[in-house]
Write an enzyme that holds these catalytic residues in place. Sequence first.
Site, PDB file in Angstrom:
ATOM      1  N   TYR A 181       0.849  -1.202   0.000  1.00  8.96           N
ATOM      2  CA  TYR A 181       0.000   0.000   0.000  1.00  8.96           C
ATOM      3  C   TYR A 181       0.877   1.241   0.000  1.00  8.96           C
ATOM      4  CZ  TYR A 181       0.723  -0.641   5.120  1.00  8.96           C
ATOM      5  OH  TYR A 181       1.257  -0.857   6.366  1.00  8.96           O
ATOM      6  N   PRO A 182       0.400   2.268  -0.672  1.00  3.20           N
ATOM      7  CA  PRO A 182       1.145   3.529  -0.663  1.00  3.20           C
ATOM      8  C   PRO A 182       0.705   4.378   0.522  1.00  3.20           C
ATOM      9  CG  PRO A 182      -0.680   3.709  -2.186  1.00  3.20           C
ATOM     10  CD  PRO A 182      -0.794   2.341  -1.563  1.00  3.20           C
TER      11      PRO A 182
HETATM   12  O1  76R Z   1      15.167   0.805   9.397  1.00  2.00           O
HETATM   13  C1  76R Z   1      15.097   0.533  10.619  1.00  2.00           C
HETATM   14  O2  76R Z   1      15.162  -0.624  11.077  1.00  2.00           O
HETATM   15  C2  76R Z   1      14.891   1.655  11.569  1.00  2.00           C
HETATM   16  C3  76R Z   1      13.516   1.800  12.019  1.00  2.00           C
HETATM   17  C4  76R Z   1      12.491   2.085  10.901  1.00  2.00           C
HETATM   18  C5  76R Z   1      12.414   3.197  10.050  1.00  2.00           C
HETATM   19  C6  76R Z   1      13.356   4.380   9.949  1.00  2.00           C
HETATM   20  C7  76R Z   1      11.359   1.236  10.587  1.00  2.00           C
HETATM   21  C8  76R Z   1      11.122  -0.002  11.169  1.00  2.00           C
HETATM   22  N1  76R Z   1      10.586   1.862   9.639  1.00  2.00           N
HETATM   23  C9  76R Z   1      11.209   3.045   9.267  1.00  2.00           C
HETATM   24  C10 76R Z   1      10.769   3.971   8.308  1.00  2.00           C
HETATM   25 MN1  76R Z   1       8.753   1.289   9.018  1.00  2.00          MN
HETATM   26  N2  76R Z   1       6.913   0.708   8.375  1.00  2.00           N
HETATM   27  C11 76R Z   1       5.968   1.518   7.773  1.00  2.00           C
HETATM   28  C12 76R Z   1       4.728   0.814   7.715  1.00  2.00           C
HETATM   29  O3  76R Z   1       0.906   0.856   8.254  1.00  2.00           O
HETATM   30  C13 76R Z   1       1.539   1.766   8.848  1.00  2.00           C
HETATM   31  O4  76R Z   1       1.091   2.289   9.907  1.00  2.00           O
HETATM   32  C14 76R Z   1       2.855   2.259   8.303  1.00  2.00           C
HETATM   33  C15 76R Z   1       3.434   1.393   7.197  1.00  2.00           C
HETATM   34  C16 76R Z   1       4.950  -0.452   8.251  1.00  2.00           C
HETATM   35  C17 76R Z   1       3.943  -1.571   8.387  1.00  2.00           C
HETATM   36  C18 76R Z   1       6.327  -0.497   8.672  1.00  2.00           C
HETATM   37  C19 76R Z   1       6.948  -1.594   9.281  1.00  2.00           C
HETATM   38  N3  76R Z   1       8.520   3.051   7.973  1.00  2.00           N
HETATM   39  C20 76R Z   1       9.506   3.951   7.734  1.00  2.00           C
HETATM   40  C21 76R Z   1       9.022   4.962   6.813  1.00  2.00           C
HETATM   41  C22 76R Z   1       9.856   6.068   6.168  1.00  2.00           C
HETATM   42  C23 76R Z   1       9.652   7.374   6.859  1.00  2.00           C
HETATM   43  C24 76R Z   1      10.610   8.414   6.322  1.00  2.00           C
HETATM   44  O5  76R Z   1      11.737   8.124   5.895  1.00  2.00           O
HETATM   45  O6  76R Z   1      10.195   9.600   6.344  1.00  2.00           O
HETATM   46  C25 76R Z   1       7.700   4.646   6.549  1.00  2.00           C
HETATM   47  C26 76R Z   1       6.760   5.383   5.606  1.00  2.00           C
HETATM   48  C27 76R Z   1       7.395   3.451   7.289  1.00  2.00           C
HETATM   49  C28 76R Z   1       6.163   2.818   7.288  1.00  2.00           C
HETATM   50  N4  76R Z   1       8.967  -0.440  10.094  1.00  2.00           N
HETATM   51  C29 76R Z   1      10.084  -0.839  10.817  1.00  2.00           C
HETATM   52  C30 76R Z   1       8.168  -1.572   9.930  1.00  2.00           C
HETATM   53  C31 76R Z   1       8.817  -2.698  10.562  1.00  2.00           C
HETATM   54  C32 76R Z   1       8.260  -4.127  10.564  1.00  2.00           C
HETATM   55  C33 76R Z   1      10.000  -2.250  11.128  1.00  2.00           C
HETATM   56  C34 76R Z   1      11.011  -3.069  11.942  1.00  2.00           C
HETATM   57  C35 76R Z   1      12.321  -3.165  11.283  1.00  2.00           C
HETATM   58  C36 76R Z   1      12.321  -3.879   9.965  1.00  2.00           C
HETATM   59  O7  76R Z   1      11.746  -4.990   9.853  1.00  2.00           O
HETATM   60  O8  76R Z   1      12.873  -3.334   9.013  1.00  2.00           O
END
Ligand code: 76R
Length: 286
Positions: A181-182
């Site tokens: 999803y975006p």
């Molecule tokens: O990279 C890292 O391990 C550091 C922590 C981390 C960052 C910086 C991390 C961990 N995410 C990061 C960035 Mn994420 N993530 C999402 C979604 O549905 C929703 O509510 C949001 C959708 C999920 C499900 C998810 C999962 N993450 C981001 C960013 C970029 C923001 C920016 O740069 O401005 C977005 C849009 C985003 C959204 N995140 C994790 C996860 C999971 C499972 C982790 C644990 C670490 C891993 O598995 O990589």
Amino acid sequence: MSQPASPHARPAGSESIVAAIEPHTGWHVAHLFYAFDRQRLAALSAEARAAGAAEFQATLAPAGAGAPTRLQTWLVPGHKADFAVVAMDPSPLAVDAIHQRLLAGPLGAALVPTWSFVSLTEVSEYVPTVEQYGRRLVEEGEVEGSASWKAKVQGYASREDAMRKARLEPELPPWPNACFYPMNKSRVLGANWFTLPFAERMRLMAEHGRTGMSFGGRVTQLITVSVGLDDWEWGVTLWAKRPDYLKEIVYTMRFDEASARYAEFGPFYTGFVATPAEILAHCRVT
Ligand code: 76R
């Protein structure tokens, strides 16, 4: 006398088109969604259908000739699409070649592209540096300089390069349940992510990361960026060992402030990783 410059000429000394459209770091990514047009499929001769099925499988074979560096296919349930293709490569042309080859093949006339999403891999600015990670541990109650603090910081330092590489050049996990999803970060009055100070965004993303990490071994995320490239700011691709983990992670994150206050979501697609042959059989094409 010098020739008038061609409107298509690149400035002298510029790189070739091939190099110039590759990012400095990371890969181009496409999520492509298609449905079969049943009427057009029925109109194909048996030979065209068989040739089409062979070409479909050759085009989407992950290790096939000219295949992009990463290539995965999903069966997509529901009316939004019949199947999806996820392709990644430094070259956007290698990625787009998959789409063009599918449409140019004998099944192309019976394929309806239903949706697509174009993005790039990146390392988020919120992935902590080793120093930031050390400070974060202190905020979480560790004593700076203690044996356990040192072990955690050293562990993070030794993983850091591999983690950054995994974001830029991701491996596809061996799990069959996927979703895509975006999303955007909101810019509405009172909940404008982009007017928050960096430290506050970092705090919210650290909370987000902790939730994410609690799904370690069950869910893998791939966040690709589409700011300036497509209609949403990020693409979220998740793979999970079991389908209910996808529901669980998305629901759990709804309560993280970064998502509860600031996230806006586009259409959700579910996928089950399947070979091109499995897709053709499931969709009753072969
Ligand atoms: O990279 C890292 O391990 C550091 C922590 C981390 C960052 C910086 C991390 C961990 N995410 C990061 C960035 Mn994420 N993530 C999402 C979604 O549905 C929703 O509510 C949001 C959708 C999920 C499900 C998810 C999962 N993450 C981001 C960013 C970029 C923001 C920016 O740069 O401005 C977005 C849009 C985003 C959204 N995140 C994790 C996860 C999971 C499972 C982790 C644990 C670490 C891993 O598995 O990589």
